[in-house]
Write a protein that holds these residues in place. Structure first.
Motif, short mmCIF file in Angstrom:
data_model
loop_
_atom_site.label_atom_id
_atom_site.label_comp_id
_atom_site.label_asym_id
_atom_site.label_seq_id
_atom_site.Cartn_x
_atom_site.Cartn_y
_atom_site.Cartn_z
N GLY A 56 28.31 -40.08 2.57
CA GLY A 56 28.73 -39.14 1.53
C GLY A 56 29.45 -39.79 0.37
O GLY A 56 29.72 -39.12 -0.63
N GLY A 57 29.77 -41.08 0.51
CA GLY A 57 30.37 -41.83 -0.60
C GLY A 57 31.68 -41.25 -1.10
O GLY A 57 32.54 -40.83 -0.32
N ASP A 58 31.82 -41.22 -2.42
CA ASP A 58 33.08 -40.82 -3.06
C ASP A 58 33.49 -39.40 -2.72
O ASP A 58 34.68 -39.08 -2.69
CB ASP A 58 32.98 -40.97 -4.58
CG ASP A 58 32.88 -42.43 -5.00
OD1 ASP A 58 33.29 -43.30 -4.20
OD2 ASP A 58 32.40 -42.70 -6.12
N ASP A 95 39.92 -37.67 -1.03
CA ASP A 95 41.25 -37.31 -0.54
C ASP A 95 42.04 -38.54 -0.10
O ASP A 95 43.23 -38.68 -0.41
CB ASP A 95 41.14 -36.32 0.61
CG ASP A 95 42.49 -35.73 0.99
OD1 ASP A 95 43.19 -36.36 1.81
OD2 ASP A 95 42.85 -34.66 0.46
N LEU A 96 41.37 -39.44 0.63
CA LEU A 96 42.03 -40.68 1.07
C LEU A 96 42.44 -41.52 -0.13
O LEU A 96 43.55 -42.07 -0.18
CB LEU A 96 41.10 -41.47 1.98
CG LEU A 96 41.58 -42.86 2.44
CD1 LEU A 96 42.88 -42.76 3.21
CD2 LEU A 96 40.50 -43.55 3.29
N ARG A 97 41.58 -41.60 -1.13
CA ARG A 97 41.88 -42.41 -2.31
C ARG A 97 43.02 -41.81 -3.12
O ARG A 97 43.81 -42.53 -3.74
CB ARG A 97 40.64 -42.57 -3.17
CG ARG A 97 40.76 -43.63 -4.25
CD ARG A 97 39.44 -43.82 -4.99
NE ARG A 97 38.38 -44.28 -4.11
CZ ARG A 97 38.22 -45.53 -3.76
NH1 ARG A 97 39.06 -46.46 -4.18
NH2 ARG A 97 37.22 -45.87 -2.96
N SER A 98 43.14 -40.48 -3.13
CA SER A 98 44.25 -39.85 -3.87
C SER A 98 45.59 -40.16 -3.22
O SER A 98 46.61 -40.25 -3.90
CB SER A 98 44.03 -38.34 -3.94
OG SER A 98 44.18 -37.74 -2.65
N ARG A 99 45.59 -40.34 -1.91
CA ARG A 99 46.83 -40.69 -1.20
C ARG A 99 47.12 -42.19 -1.29
O ARG A 99 48.28 -42.58 -1.41
CB ARG A 99 46.71 -40.31 0.29
CG ARG A 99 46.68 -38.83 0.56
CD ARG A 99 46.43 -38.57 2.05
NE ARG A 99 46.39 -37.16 2.37
CZ ARG A 99 47.45 -36.43 2.72
NH1 ARG A 99 48.64 -37.03 2.82
NH2 ARG A 99 47.34 -35.16 2.99
N TYR A 100 46.07 -42.99 -1.21
CA TYR A 100 46.21 -44.44 -1.20
C TYR A 100 45.24 -45.06 -2.21
O TYR A 100 44.10 -45.39 -1.87
CB TYR A 100 45.97 -45.00 0.20
CG TYR A 100 47.02 -44.56 1.19
CD1 TYR A 100 48.23 -45.24 1.29
CD2 TYR A 100 46.82 -43.44 2.00
CE1 TYR A 100 49.21 -44.84 2.18
CE2 TYR A 100 47.80 -43.02 2.89
CZ TYR A 100 48.99 -43.73 2.97
OH TYR A 100 49.97 -43.31 3.85
#
Length: 484
Positions: free
Chosen positions: A373-375, A380-385
């Motif tokens: 599913g890529g980005d 959500d993970l990238r917004s946190r870290y």
């Protein structure tokens, strides 16, 4: 009035900070500059408390009081009274120390030395061909088992053939992934290993056998070794889980260990790029290696479709139905998840890291292939870290070009960066998770945190962390035993 109150609070904070620093410096100065100075020996009733005997309610009160002065609880977790001789020194302990601190080794160390009765290999009875199966780490474990089997049945081991027919369709040969010459030389006192069959036996008949799973010494000594009477070449059609975990002689267990952590070294070009990736991660400070097993093959095989769209779930179902050697086709995703059989989603992994207390600026290496599913599933993970990195972002296209379309070689890069990480967190307890955890324990009990995925079904309210750090053990479930 409000402005005056904030000024007073700021002034109080500065005064307390200066006092802490002054007392600490004075104590250290007195110890190192005047080490022979004497102080009276007071009875226990007059001595200052240490962290071990401080009343818990007092400790909690100190912590709550400081939170009013120091607004960031992540930087200030506890005020401890530590005694240097007669000096009371206020020491601030940061939560970050606990996040990165490796577990104690409890005096366990690697056990590799053979016993005094262990002998060099005698003249072999024949040749053992091995067809490995599975992904990189399943093949690694199988190769270690076959080294031990060759010793048990007194065979010359021919360099194993890697799996080229599984889901990944990787055409890599043994020498593309592992250092072939090192493998042969490292095992010279254990098993004779050759690169290929002698020319005169190249077209000789081969007895193909599916060795029985989880078999012990008796099976190989009685049923397999007896085949040398009529055969010069035995071919093992599969390598995974062919040798029992327990009730084997210590020297056989140690041989598996030497094969896994000594003989099976990655090919030089893989080692070089792997170390390059580690150095680039270390440039950002201590880092977490997150084995995010949210990949197409895993989701299709396990039937886990949580957080996926109906179209994505259908695609995975079709892959499972069309993969002949995956025996189970009809899978209830909800039941799988409730039993803890599913990997954490990227979103759950982010929640888990936050719950552990890792700050948002923590560098994280994503040890995985292409995230399904890529980005859309990583947002959500990238917004946190935001400091999410991978081999694709750390290395240039030219540096990665030799490994493209070779899943085992790319997985080897992830393996190296994961083993060398400050903290390793697997989202699923599969072959790589266990292999990396075992290797890290072998190298000095490096910190590994394993989520309890069964509780993640009720994520946020009932999450639990289990740290596999107490003592060595033997791996089970399809790996072949690796004594640590």
């Amino acid at each position: 009035m409000q402005k005056r109150r904030w000024r007073t609070l700021a002034l109080l904070r500065k005064v307390l900070t200066c006092a802490i620093c002054a007392i600490s410096l004075l104590a250290l100065f007195s110890i190192h500059v005047f080490p022979s100075s004497r102080v009276p020996n007071f009875s226990d009733s007059f001595k200052l408390p240490t962290i071990s005997n401080m009343n818990p309610s007092i400790k909690a009160g100190l912590k709550n009081s400081l939170r009013h002065i120091y607004p960031n609880p992540k930087l200030l977790s506890l005020l401890i009274l530590t005694r240097f001789d007669s000096w009371a020194v206020l020491t601030v302990i940061s939560d970050s120390d606990k996040l990165w601190k490796p577990p104690p080794n409890h005096d366990f160390v690697p056990c590799l030395e053979a016993s005094p009765n262990y002998t060099a290999p005698v003249e072999s009875q024949g040749y053992l061909l091995v067809h490995t199966n599975g992904g990189l780490n399943q093949m690694r474990a199988g190769i270690c088992d076959m080294v031990a089997v060759a010793r048990i049945i007194n065979a010359t081991l021919v360099i194993p053939e890697l799996d080229k027919e599984s889901f990944w369709q990787d055409t890599s040969n043994f020498s593309d992934v592992f250092d072939e010459d090192h493998f042969i030389n490292a095992l010279e006192n254990d098993v004779k290993v050759v690169k290929k069959l002698p020319k005169e036996l190249a077209f000789a008949p081969k007895s193909v056998r599916y060795f029985r799973s989880w078999s012990g010494m008796d099976y190989y000594q009685e049923q397999i070794a007896s085949m040398w009477v009529n055969n010069e070449i035995i071919r093992a059609a599969k390598s995974d889980s062919r040798l029992a975990n327990n009730n084997l002689p210590p020297d056989i267990q140690k041989l598996r260990c030497r094969a896994c952590y000594g003989a099976l070294r990655f090919a030089p070009r893989i080692e070089a790029i792997g170390k390059l990736l580690v150095n680039r991660m270390r440039a950002n400070g201590p880092y977490i290696a997150l084995h995010l097993r949210f990949e197409k093959d895993m989701l299709a095989f396990s039937g886990c479709t949580h957080d996926l769209s109906p179209a994505e779930a259908d695609e995975l179902r079709m892959i499972r139905e069309n993969t002949v050697y995956w025996k189970i086709k009809d899978i209830d995703s909800g039941e799988q998840r409730s039993k803890g059989y599913c990997p954490l989603t990227p979103k759950e992994a982010g929640i888990f890291l936050s719950a552990l207390g890792y700050p948002s600026n923590t560098p994280i290496y994503i040890a995985a292939g292409e995230i399904y599913g890529g980005d859309s599933h990583m947002a959500d993970l990238r917004s946190r870290y935001p400091l999410l990195m991978s081999k694709e972002t750390l290395a240039s296209a030219d540096e990665l070009e030799p490994f493209i379309d070779h899943s085992s070689q790319l997985a080897a890069l992830d393996y190296i960066v994961s083993v060398e990480s400050d903290v390793f967190i697997p989202s699923y307890s599969g072959n790589m998770a266990r292999a990396v955890e075992g290797h890290r324990r072998f190298l000095g009990h490096r910190k590994t945190i394993s989520p309890d995925r069964q509780d993640s079904f009720f994520f946020g309210a009932n999450a639990r962390v289990t740290e596999e750090e107490k003592r060595p053990r033997f791996w089970n479930k399809g790996h072949g035993e690796i004594p640590l």
